[in-house]
Design an enzyme around this catalytic site. Sequence first.
Site, PDB file in Angstrom:
ATOM      1  CD  GLU A  70     140.428  21.532 -36.447  1.00  0.00           C
ATOM      2  OE1 GLU A  70     140.155  20.421 -35.950  1.00  0.00           O
ATOM      3  OE2 GLU A  70     141.258  22.298 -35.961  1.00  0.00           O
TER       4      GLU A  70
ATOM      5  CB  ILE B 193     137.263  10.347 -34.253  1.00  0.00           C
ATOM      6  CG1 ILE B 193     135.988  11.033 -34.789  1.00  0.00           C
ATOM      7  CG2 ILE B 193     137.005   8.865 -33.966  1.00  0.00           C
ATOM      8  CD1 ILE B 193     135.553  10.568 -36.165  1.00  0.00           C
ATOM      9  CD  GLU B 194     140.807  12.277 -27.732  1.00  0.00           C
ATOM     10  OE1 GLU B 194     140.675  11.548 -26.726  1.00  0.00           O
ATOM     11  OE2 GLU B 194     141.151  13.476 -27.673  1.00  0.00           O
TER      12      GLU B 194
HETATM   13  O1  DUR Z   1     142.365  22.095 -33.604  1.00  0.00           O
HETATM   14  C1  DUR Z   1     142.268  21.043 -32.979  1.00  0.00           C
HETATM   15  C2  DUR Z   1     143.087  20.754 -31.888  1.00  0.00           C
HETATM   16  C3  DUR Z   1     142.907  19.537 -31.245  1.00  0.00           C
HETATM   17  N1  DUR Z   1     141.957  18.677 -31.653  1.00  0.00           N
HETATM   18  C4  DUR Z   1     141.726  17.415 -30.917  1.00  0.00           C
HETATM   19  C5  DUR Z   1     142.700  16.304 -31.141  1.00  0.00           C
HETATM   20  C6  DUR Z   1     142.573  15.535 -29.853  1.00  0.00           C
HETATM   21  O2  DUR Z   1     141.453  14.657 -29.932  1.00  0.00           O
HETATM   22  C7  DUR Z   1     142.256  16.578 -28.813  1.00  0.00           C
HETATM   23  C8  DUR Z   1     143.425  16.964 -27.958  1.00  0.00           C
HETATM   24  O3  DUR Z   1     144.515  17.327 -28.735  1.00  0.00           O
HETATM   25  O4  DUR Z   1     141.772  17.703 -29.538  1.00  0.00           O
HETATM   26  C9  DUR Z   1     141.144  18.959 -32.715  1.00  0.00           C
HETATM   27  O5  DUR Z   1     140.248  18.185 -33.072  1.00  0.00           O
HETATM   28  N2  DUR Z   1     141.342  20.129 -33.363  1.00  0.00           N
HETATM   29 ZN    ZN Z   2     144.186  19.231 -36.189  1.00  0.00          ZN
END
Ligand code: DUR
Ligand code: ZN
Length: 136
Positions: A55, A43-44
């Site tokens: 995770e 979730i950005e």
């Molecule tokens: O293991 C990971 C690596 C990255 N991201 C997400 C964070 C961000 O939204 C996007 C790019 O870094 O990927 C995860 O959810 N898990």
């Molecule tokens: Zn992470």
Amino acid sequence: MDYKNLVLEAIRAKEGAYAPYSNFKVGAAVLTEDDKVFCGCNIENASFGATNCAERTAIFKAVSEGHTKIKAIALIGSDKEYTYPCGICRQVMSEFGSKDLTVIIVKNEEEYIVKTLEEILPGTFTKEDLDKNKEI
Ligand SMILES: O=c1ccn([C@H]2C[C@H](O)[C@@H](CO)O2)c(=O)[nH]1
Ligand SMILES: [Zn+2]
């Protein structure tokens, strides 16, 4: 143990990803000690540092529902390359899983790598380190 269900749940959870900035969608599924499954996605945020990884979303959902012990977690990012969990998520895994926690790194339904947390996070900092430092 059959990881297939957890793999499928992680793939499904990826569909919920909110990733308008990176366009990198990630899904995760956690299996708790009492055999419940919790799913999560990344979730950005426009303030990039406020982003939450898939995770941690899955783990925090489990913990917030009272399931603080986890025995396996599956995650999928890219379906072309294997995506390993970031350092912050490995640390969060160590809080709620043992060194034998199963981490399943998924490329697709058929292709996934099975690791233990100890393999991908050696020399973990834990609450035991804090306890050791306490004065009696
Ligand atoms: O293991 C990971 C690596 C990255 N991201 C997400 C964070 C961000 O939204 C996007 C790019 O870094 O990927 C995860 O959810 N898990
Ligand atoms: Zn992470």
